[in-house]
Design an enzyme around this catalytic site. Structure first.
Site, PDB file in Angstrom:
ATOM      1  N   ASN A  97       2.101   6.725 -10.141  1.00 14.75           N
ATOM      2  CA  ASN A  97       0.672   6.845 -11.060  1.00 14.75           C
ATOM      3  C   ASN A  97       0.003   6.384 -10.217  1.00 14.75           C
ATOM      4  O   ASN A  97      -0.891   6.718 -10.564  1.00 14.75           O
ATOM      5  CB  ASN A  97       1.234   5.505 -11.828  1.00 14.75           C
ATOM      6  CG  ASN A  97      -0.556   5.366 -12.681  1.00 14.75           C
ATOM      7  OD1 ASN A  97      -0.992   6.210 -12.946  1.00 14.75           O
ATOM      8  ND2 ASN A  97      -0.369   4.127 -12.075  1.00 14.75           N
ATOM      9  N   THR A 152      -9.430   2.422 -17.704  1.00 12.55           N
ATOM     10  CA  THR A 152      -9.021   1.715 -16.309  1.00 12.55           C
ATOM     11  C   THR A 152     -10.001   1.665 -15.520  1.00 12.55           C
ATOM     12  O   THR A 152     -11.191   2.030 -15.789  1.00 12.55           O
ATOM     13  CB  THR A 152      -7.782   3.536 -15.874  1.00 12.55           C
ATOM     14  OG1 THR A 152      -9.093   3.721 -15.727  1.00 12.55           O
ATOM     15  CG2 THR A 152      -7.605   4.181 -16.187  1.00 12.55           C
ATOM     16  N   LYS A 210      -4.032  16.547  -6.940  1.00 15.31           N
ATOM     17  CA  LYS A 210      -3.272  16.823  -7.782  1.00 15.31           C
ATOM     18  C   LYS A 210      -2.320  17.644  -8.076  1.00 15.31           C
ATOM     19  O   LYS A 210      -1.789  17.813  -8.396  1.00 15.31           O
ATOM     20  CB  LYS A 210      -4.774  16.179  -8.910  1.00 15.31           C
ATOM     21  CG  LYS A 210      -4.687  14.868  -9.209  1.00 15.31           C
ATOM     22  CD  LYS A 210      -3.116  13.777  -9.356  1.00 15.31           C
ATOM     23  CE  LYS A 210      -4.105  12.622 -10.239  1.00 15.31           C
ATOM     24  NZ  LYS A 210      -2.974  11.118 -10.343  1.00 15.31           N
ATOM     25  N   TYR A 253      -9.774  15.457  -4.886  1.00 15.35           N
ATOM     26  CA  TYR A 253      -8.747  15.201  -6.407  1.00 15.35           C
ATOM     27  C   TYR A 253      -8.242  15.919  -7.061  1.00 15.35           C
ATOM     28  O   TYR A 253      -7.215  15.950  -7.143  1.00 15.35           O
ATOM     29  CB  TYR A 253      -9.868  14.288  -7.329  1.00 15.35           C
ATOM     30  CG  TYR A 253      -9.208  13.548  -8.647  1.00 15.35           C
ATOM     31  CD1 TYR A 253      -8.514  12.463  -8.499  1.00 15.35           C
ATOM     32  CD2 TYR A 253      -9.006  13.895  -9.860  1.00 15.35           C
ATOM     33  CE1 TYR A 253      -7.438  11.471  -9.249  1.00 15.35           C
ATOM     34  CE2 TYR A 253      -8.251  13.359 -10.624  1.00 15.35           C
ATOM     35  CZ  TYR A 253      -7.791  12.594 -10.708  1.00 15.35           C
ATOM     36  OH  TYR A 253      -6.943  11.915 -11.917  1.00 15.35           O
ATOM     37  N   ASP A 297       1.099  -1.420  -0.285  1.00 20.11           N
ATOM     38  CA  ASP A 297       0.325  -0.069  -0.094  1.00 20.11           C
ATOM     39  C   ASP A 297       0.925   0.983   0.106  1.00 20.11           C
ATOM     40  O   ASP A 297       2.213   1.147   1.212  1.00 20.11           O
ATOM     41  CB  ASP A 297      -0.888  -0.057   1.192  1.00 20.11           C
ATOM     42  CG  ASP A 297      -1.435   0.532   1.784  1.00 20.11           C
ATOM     43  OD1 ASP A 297      -1.701   2.384   0.727  1.00 20.11           O
ATOM     44  OD2 ASP A 297      -2.911   1.204   2.219  1.00 20.11           O
ATOM     45  N   VAL A 298       0.362   1.955  -0.901  1.00 18.04           N
ATOM     46  CA  VAL A 298       1.409   3.293  -1.111  1.00 18.04           C
ATOM     47  C   VAL A 298       1.799   4.273   0.332  1.00 18.04           C
ATOM     48  O   VAL A 298       2.449   4.726   0.452  1.00 18.04           O
ATOM     49  CB  VAL A 298       1.182   4.777  -2.291  1.00 18.04           C
ATOM     50  CG1 VAL A 298       1.790   3.405  -3.937  1.00 18.04           C
ATOM     51  CG2 VAL A 298       0.022   4.103  -2.645  1.00 18.04           C
TER      52      VAL A 298
END
Ligand SMILES: [Zn+2]
Length: 658
Positions: free
Chosen positions: A488, A591, A559, A555, A461-462
């Site tokens: 990513n 995706t 970003k 989001y 898990d990042v």
């Protein structure tokens, strides 16, 4: 030694390809055992009579083609060379190896045949239908002793002829042909070649194979009787100590010496650590390889410790010293002076190469050589072929030809990329795009994927710092460092207006899209700094950065912050040679974000068909994950070598961005 003969499998291959099928079969049996041959070594042959197009009977020697591996050879891997021509060549007073190979190539029955093995003429001169040649560990242990010849007589009695070391090629074949004429007998089982290997022969495939196994068994028994066979049993469990940055520094030094990025694979097995910690064994390894043709995979000696420049200097001296002794030596050009094997008491065994497969082959050769050296210790020590003979082998044009691939190496050869979110979508497409350019990949994702030699997928898990750090450690162990980073992995939460956004959604989005990447950048920075070609980072941003959308506050903000972070990284790390660029994709529908009917719902909301919705951009083109991945790979490649801090849309054209 296990005899692996199986009647059914032999019958199956014989039914398919006749006598050549049996030749294929026992060749594979030899190739399947790493204690007999390694890395495409060894060769085999069968002599057959066939009718040519004129209806004339011709005797042919089907011999292993160079470039084929015994373990996986097919009938097409054997070249059919005219026997009469081979025997005539052996009558010449002398012949250069290059001319010999040309003669062999031009006297094959098939224009498409592979190049016959450089040991073809040796196979031809032995008057047996089947001939098998290996570099069996037990045999080269006995033959790499100072008194190897006497030991061979003790081990094999009069079952074999013992041949002193002669450089493989025409001279060795001619020498053996003369010895055979003088001393050959029908009851002999083989030839033992000092400091090189062993040949067995027989009238059928099984006899020749059985004799190989029996002879190697004799060598093994002899070593047992001498109390030299048993070496300490080491488990394969790697030491838990990770020294990732030390490994990456070593890889940088090796790449600099090679003038090209190299991978560096760690082997911290107990065997490797114990051997590398034993000065006596290590200095024995510096004497040379167990069989000469290993030199093209491992060079003549390992680097002991970490002083790569001292190794490279010593290699240049070795080249000058030995080239001066050769006729035409002035025309030789030196190969890169970087080591392929490193023995370090703390790091164990490390193997360097432009491809993972090269590192793995060098590692296998080193493991077998370490066993051999330990066994010779009880018998007076390791005494392999000398430096000049190894030099002749290393710079033999026919050996170098084995390593040549057609065309230039791929753009990312020897380089390592880390891709987050590598399981699907843009991440998966990045894995494919970078691999297709020759990069070796470490992937991080929540889901596990199938790996390959050049692809190490890791589950992490990042947002889990320890898991990410461990994953980076695993990648450095496997490949030596990190050159490229593709950030990513991301989260696209459900639509929520600012007035209704909940804290959990907000925090989680920021944690994945921003915090995790900030930590990844920090963790990867010291490795990127050590990248031989300069580190590269690609951040997968979003169209939402230049053109935010309502309902996507978390989001868009995450970003945008990430993009700002990338710009700061570009500023701070330019002096380290690290380039940082950002991609802003939009409407990439292949995706997971768009699965489960989300796409259909969205299209409906815009009163469009799904296809119309997908092409809702200036160019009216659908944007695929692969489009974004290709841009990411190009950003890391030489075409953008002068670009950092850039932001590139991959969105089919967006009027709010243009
Ligand atoms: Zn050989």
């Amino acid at each position: 030694m296990n005899n692996l003969w199986n009647d059914e499998e032999a019958a199956r291959l014989k039914a398919r390809d006749g006598e050549l099928g049996l030749r294929v079969y026992t060749s594979r049996l030899l190739g399947a055992d790493e204690s007999l041959v390694l890395a495409g070594g060894g060769n085999t042959s069968v002599k057959l009579t066939e009718k040519n197009v004129l209806g004339q009977e011709v005797e042919l020697l089907y011999v292993k083609g160079s470039g084929w591996d015994l373990a996986t050879i097919e009938a097409a891997g054997f070249a059919g060379v005219r026997m009469d021509h081979c025997l005539n060549l052996l009558e010449l007073p002398e012949l250069s190896d290059a001319v010999m190979v040309n003669e062999l190539k031009t006297h094959c029955t098939l224009a498409s045949a592979p190049t016959p093995s450089v040991e073809t003429l040796l196979h031809a001169c032995l008057p047996f239908k089947y001939v098998d040649h290996t570099h069996a560990d037990a045999v080269v242990t006995v033959t790499n002793l100072a008194d190897g010849e006497a030991r061979c007589r003790e081990a094999f009695g009069d079952r074999v002829l013992v041949i002193p070391y002669v450089m493989p090629g025409y001279d060795l074949a001619k020498y053996c042909a003369e010895v055979w004429k003088r001393d050959g007998r029908a009851d002999l089982l083989g030839l033992v070649l000092l400091k090189h290997g062993i040949f067995s022969f027989g009238e059928d495939a099984r006899q020749s194979y059985d004799r190989m196994i029996d002879l190697v068994d004799l060598a093994e028994q002899y070593l047992r009787e001498q109390d030299a066979w048993e070496i300490p049993e080491f488990g394969q469990e790697a030491s838990p100590r990770r020294a990732s940055l030390e490994i990456a520094s070593l890889r940088k030094a090796i790449s600099d010496a090679a003038h090209a990025p190299m991978l560096l694979r760690s082997n911290r097995s107990q065997l490797a650590l114990a051997f590398a910690g034993n000065e006596n064994f290590c200095s024995a390894y510096e004497r040379g390889t167990a069989t000469p043709d290993h030199v093209i995979r491992t060079k003549g000696k390992p680097l002991l410790g970490r002083d790569v420049s001292a190794y490279a200097e010593a290699y240049e001296d070795y080249f000058q010293r030995n080239a001066a002794k050769c006729e035409g030596g002035v025309n030789l050009s030196m190969l890169d002076p970087a080591p392929r094997l490193v023995l370090d008491p703390e790091l164990g065994l490390l193997t360097a190469g432009r491809k993972v497969a090269d590192c793995i082959i060098a590692s296998a050769i080193a493991e077998h050589t370490m066993d051999i050296i330990q066994r010779t210790d009880a018998l007076g020590g390791y005494d392999p072929v000398g430096e000049h003979d190894l030099f002749l082998m290393e710079y033999w044009e026919l050996e170098q030809a084995k390593l040549k691939t057609t065309g230039p190496p791929p753009v990312f050869a020897g380089e390592v990329a880390l891709v987050t979110g590598s399981f699907s979508g843009i991440g998966k497409a990045c894995v494919d795009a970078f691999r297709s350019r020759g990069a070796t990949i470490g992937g991080i994702d929540l889901e596990s994927a199938d790996g390959a030699l050049d692809y190490l997928p890791l589950v992490a898990d990042v947002t889990d710092f320890d898991a990410v750090e461990a994953a980076i450690g695993s990648i450095v162990d496997a490949f030596g460092g990190l050159d490229m980073l593709v950030l990513n992995a991301g989260l696209f939460p459900p639509t929520q207006r600012l007035g209704e956004i909940d804290d959990e959604t907000w925090s989680k989005t920021i944690a994945v899209n921003l915090d995790a990447n900030q930590r990844l950048l920090r963790l990867c920075y010291p490795f990127l700094k050590l990248s031989p070609n300069g580190g590269r980072v690609v951040v997968v941003g979003s169209k939402n950065v230049p053109a935010p959308g309502p309902g996507a506050a978390a989001y868009s903000a995450s970003k945008a912050a990430m993009t700002q972070l990338a710009r700061v990284a570009a500023l701070e790390w330019a002096s380290d040679g690290i380039r940082v660029n950002v991609l802003h994709p939009n409407s990439v529908f292949d995706t997971n974000l768009w699965a489960n009917g989300i796409l259909e719902k969205r299209a409906e909301a815009y009163e469009m068909t799904v296809d119309q919705y997908k092409r809702r951009n200036l160019l009216q083109e659908e944007v695929f994950s692969s489009d974004v991945a290709e841009a990411a790979a190009e950003f890391c490649g030489p075409r953008f070598a002068k670009t950092t801090g850039a932001q590139l849309p991959v969105d089919g054209g967006e009027d709010r961005v243009v």
